[in-house]
Each structure stands twice: as C-alpha cells, then as structure tokens.
Write a protein that holds these residues in place. Structure first.
Motif, mmCIF file in Angstrom:
data_model
loop_
_atom_site.group_PDB
_atom_site.id
_atom_site.type_symbol
_atom_site.label_atom_id
_atom_site.label_comp_id
_atom_site.label_asym_id
_atom_site.label_seq_id
_atom_site.Cartn_x
_atom_site.Cartn_y
_atom_site.Cartn_z
ATOM 1 N N ILE A 1 0.982 -1.000 -0.144
ATOM 2 C CA ILE A 1 0.058 -0.002 0.108
ATOM 3 C C ILE A 1 0.917 1.122 -0.068
ATOM 4 C CG2 ILE A 1 -1.982 -1.011 1.307
ATOM 5 C CD1 ILE A 1 -1.160 0.148 3.799
ATOM 6 N N ASP A 2 0.282 2.477 -0.385
ATOM 7 C CA ASP A 2 1.205 3.727 -0.382
ATOM 8 C C ASP A 2 0.270 4.494 0.562
ATOM 9 O OD1 ASP A 2 2.959 2.946 -2.314
ATOM 10 O OD2 ASP A 2 1.850 3.370 -4.020
ATOM 11 N N GLU A 3 0.966 5.603 0.754
ATOM 12 C CA GLU A 3 0.324 6.792 1.668
ATOM 13 C C GLU A 3 -0.752 6.489 2.775
ATOM 14 O OE1 GLU A 3 -1.464 8.663 -1.685
ATOM 15 O OE2 GLU A 3 0.437 8.721 -2.801
ATOM 16 N N LEU A 4 -0.027 5.596 3.608
ATOM 17 C CA LEU A 4 -0.921 5.043 4.690
ATOM 18 C C LEU A 4 -1.316 6.293 5.722
ATOM 19 C CD1 LEU A 4 -2.798 3.164 6.484
ATOM 20 C CD2 LEU A 4 -0.486 2.303 7.516
ATOM 21 N N ARG A 5 -2.252 6.807 6.064
ATOM 22 C CA ARG A 5 -2.414 7.820 7.045
ATOM 23 C C ARG A 5 -3.497 7.391 8.156
ATOM 24 N NH1 ARG A 5 1.455 8.786 4.979
ATOM 25 N NH2 ARG A 5 2.219 10.613 3.883
ATOM 26 N N TRP A 6 -2.964 7.690 9.553
ATOM 27 C CA TRP A 6 -4.213 7.339 10.511
ATOM 28 C C TRP A 6 -4.611 9.028 10.682
ATOM 29 C CZ3 TRP A 6 0.525 4.391 11.418
ATOM 30 C CH2 TRP A 6 0.340 2.808 11.320
ATOM 31 N N LEU A 7 -5.855 9.224 10.467
ATOM 32 C CA LEU A 7 -6.254 10.701 10.468
ATOM 33 C C LEU A 7 -6.851 11.018 11.833
ATOM 34 C CD1 LEU A 7 -7.623 10.747 6.815
ATOM 35 C CD2 LEU A 7 -5.339 11.769 7.553
ATOM 36 N N LYS A 8 -7.600 10.098 12.277
ATOM 37 C CA LYS A 8 -8.389 10.270 13.678
ATOM 38 C C LYS A 8 -8.309 9.058 14.244
ATOM 39 C CE LYS A 8 -9.866 14.520 12.730
ATOM 40 N NZ LYS A 8 -9.622 15.853 13.606
ATOM 41 N N PRO A 9 -8.320 9.324 15.899
ATOM 42 C CA PRO A 9 -8.362 7.867 16.471
ATOM 43 C C PRO A 9 -9.748 7.127 16.112
ATOM 44 C CG PRO A 9 -8.420 9.644 17.840
ATOM 45 C CD PRO A 9 -8.370 10.238 16.563
ATOM 46 N N VAL A 10 -9.677 5.782 16.334
ATOM 47 C CA VAL A 10 -10.663 4.906 16.337
ATOM 48 C C VAL A 10 -10.990 4.414 17.849
ATOM 49 C CG1 VAL A 10 -11.682 2.750 15.417
ATOM 50 C CG2 VAL A 10 -10.641 4.196 13.983
ATOM 51 N N HIS A 11 -12.149 4.525 18.311
ATOM 52 C CA HIS A 11 -12.615 4.264 19.669
ATOM 53 C C HIS A 11 -13.427 3.132 19.833
ATOM 54 C CE1 HIS A 11 -10.660 7.787 21.058
ATOM 55 N NE2 HIS A 11 -11.183 8.844 20.105
ATOM 56 N N PRO A 12 -13.461 2.321 20.926
ATOM 57 C CA PRO A 12 -14.468 1.308 21.211
ATOM 58 C C PRO A 12 -15.984 2.116 21.134
ATOM 59 C CG PRO A 12 -12.693 1.046 22.729
ATOM 60 C CD PRO A 12 -12.386 2.292 21.868
ATOM 61 N N GLN B 1 -18.681 6.376 12.173
ATOM 62 C CA GLN B 1 -20.200 6.657 12.147
ATOM 63 C C GLN B 1 -20.753 7.960 12.107
ATOM 64 O OE1 GLN B 1 -18.445 5.457 15.110
ATOM 65 N NE2 GLN B 1 -18.746 7.284 16.341
ATOM 66 N N ASP B 2 -19.674 9.007 12.183
ATOM 67 C CA ASP B 2 -20.236 10.467 11.904
ATOM 68 C C ASP B 2 -19.703 10.784 10.758
ATOM 69 O OD1 ASP B 2 -21.135 10.440 14.705
ATOM 70 O OD2 ASP B 2 -19.215 10.917 15.447
ATOM 71 N N GLY B 3 -19.246 10.042 9.696
ATOM 72 C CA GLY B 3 -18.808 10.471 8.493
ATOM 73 C C GLY B 3 -17.417 10.871 8.524
ATOM 74 N N VAL B 4 -16.705 11.032 9.625
ATOM 75 C CA VAL B 4 -15.358 11.607 9.641
ATOM 76 C C VAL B 4 -14.224 10.401 9.306
ATOM 77 C CG1 VAL B 4 -13.639 12.590 11.350
ATOM 78 C CG2 VAL B 4 -16.116 13.081 11.746
ATOM 79 N N GLU B 5 -13.500 11.074 8.369
ATOM 80 C CA GLU B 5 -12.547 10.167 7.820
ATOM 81 C C GLU B 5 -11.405 9.765 8.760
ATOM 82 O OE1 GLU B 5 -10.198 9.465 3.469
ATOM 83 O OE2 GLU B 5 -10.090 11.454 4.269
ATOM 84 N N VAL B 6 -11.100 8.597 9.237
ATOM 85 C CA VAL B 6 -10.188 8.172 10.255
ATOM 86 C C VAL B 6 -8.865 7.110 9.731
ATOM 87 C CG1 VAL B 6 -12.058 7.784 12.103
ATOM 88 C CG2 VAL B 6 -11.209 5.753 10.679
#
Length: 150
Positions: free
Chosen positions: A84-95, A129-134
């Motif tokens: 893969i290329d350009e992997l970005r973790w943009l926002k945290p993922v929570h339980p 679930q809020d449509g925020v890219e993570v």
C-alpha cells in the motif's frame, strides 16, 4: 467473478462496516501494540486521544476484514497485494465506533511480463459513524485477467 477487464477507473465501492469493541481493542493491543493509550482508559485520558484508542494497525486489520468479507460476497480474481502507499491515520478509532470502508479505483495496468495478470490501485477511505475520515491509503492489488491477450 470480477477480473481485470471488468474494472473501471472512477468506480466507487462501499465494502461494508465493522463495529469496534473494547474487548478487541484491548486484545489486539496486548498482543501487538501494547502502548498505554491502547491498554488503559486512564493512560489514554492523559494523551491527545482523550480516551481508549485502537491501534492504527488494528484499524488497518479491521479494514482488511471488511474488504475480504466483501470479496467473498462479490468474488474478485485477486492475487494479493504488493503493498500500500500513503497510509495515514487521520483520527483515532475508539471502542463503540463503527467504521465503514470504501474505495475508488484510481487506475489499472496490464502486466507487460505476465499477460495473465494486471494490477489496479484503489483510493481507500475509512470513516467512522459520524462520517469523519479516520484512515486513508492507496491499495495496490494484483488481479487475474479473464483471458490473456494474443
């Protein structure tokens, strides 16, 4: 079965969703990424995460689970991936989050050395679930051709 010839750049596909559980976040962290903010509410509260957060690698694993499940429902003549290329973790993922995975085919290339296969690149986006890219990355997939050119 979806083959190289069936792929059209610009096509978008929603692969599905995944419900993130506290138990899975803790289990993954204990085994693969035992940083305090992945293991403890108190430790996470003292960081920019604010609360327990899934490992980015766990987010990638959940994403892969969604994609493979979709490929079982709509088979693709996939031969794996060179990366893969350009992997970005943009926002945290929570339980308690539910992530949704979608991809848009960027391009496809027939192999010059292997006429029986090709590859394609997909811009993959994971939202909560809020449509925020993570999470975002470009996947590269090897795929069989329906018939090799003469």
């Amino acid at each position: 079965m979806i083959y190289f010839e069936d792929l059209e750049p610009g096509t978008r596909r929603v692969f599905g969703s995944y419900a993130v559980t506290r138990e899975e976040v803790l289990e993954f962290a204990r085994q693969y990424d035992p940083q305090p903010f992945h293991l403890s509410d108190e430790a996470a509260a003292a960081t920019h995460f604010g609360r327990l957060a899934a490992s980015g690698w766990h987010s990638c694993a959940m994403t892969m689970a969604v994609m493979v499940r979709a490929m079982k429902e709509h088979p693709v003549a996939s031969l794996g991936s060179p990366g893969i290329d350009e992997l970005r973790w943009l926002k945290p993922v929570h339980p308690g989050d539910t992530i949704t995975v979608a991809g848009t085919i960027i391009d496809k290339t027939a192999s010059r050395s292997r006429p029986d296969l090709g590859s394609y690149r997909t811009a993959t986006s994971v939202t909560n679930q809020d449509g925020v890219e993570v999470l975002r990355f470009t996947s590269i997939v090897l795929i069989k051709r329906r018939s090799a050119p003469e």
